[in-house]
Motif scaffolding. Structure first.
Motif: not given
Length: 170
Positions: A83-85, A88-91, A96-99
């Motif tokens: 959820n935290h990652l 970070g993707v939304r911001k 997406e790949e890094q997360a």
């Protein structure tokens, strides 16, 4: 309608087994729920936790509040990290790949720790069994040794009258 992610108790007396559910906060502990997210069995060592991580993340993103115990279980399985990652993707801080790579690396590390604990427990159990067997063998040998001289004395006493009888005949 406030939604909570919480535990729903099942199992018999003294042997609890829980479902992890998303439920209306006003419903009873073991009452109606909106979605079953997983199970938690504290009777095994290490405890068994099966969780639909994606379903839990969806509920967390929609505002569901986990109880303290449910929060611990979600953290244990990585739902809070995912959820935290996703935040970070939304911001735009991560792609997406890094997360996904970070989450996969964390999962592998966590699985290694859980497996190491299970292996350590099985080794300790095997060592305890071996020690118990060795102690039992020592007790049995001592018992046999204590019983053996008595049997030899009886044999010697029985043989002695025969020798005396043969001496008298001469």
């Amino acid at each position: 309608m406030p939604v909570k992610i919480r535990l729903q108790r099942h199992g018999k007396k003294g042997k609890p087994f829980y479902w992890i559910v998303a439920a209306d906060a006003r419903s009873k502990r073991d009452g109606k729920y909106l979605e079953k997210l997983g199970i938690y069995n504290p009777n095994t060592n290490p405890p068994t936790v099966e969780l639909n991580v994606d379903g839990a993340v969806t509920w967390l993103q929609n505002g569901a509040q986990p109880t303290d115990t449910a929060k611990t279980l979600l953290s244990y399985k990585g739902a809070l990290l995912k959820n935290h990652l996703a935040g970070g993707v939304r911001k735009g801080a991560l792609t997406e790949e890094q997360a996904e790579a970070k989450f996969t690396a964390w999962l592998e590390e966590k699985e290694g720790k859980v497996q190491a604990k299970a292996d350590g427990l099985s080794q300790a159990e095997a060592k305890a069994k071996a020690d118990a067997l060795a102690a039992e063998k020592a007790v049995n040998e001592a018992r046999i040794a204590a019983a053996a001289p008595v049997a030899e004395e009886e044999v010697v006493e029985e043989a002695a009258p025969e020798v005396e009888a043969s001496n008298e005949e001469e």
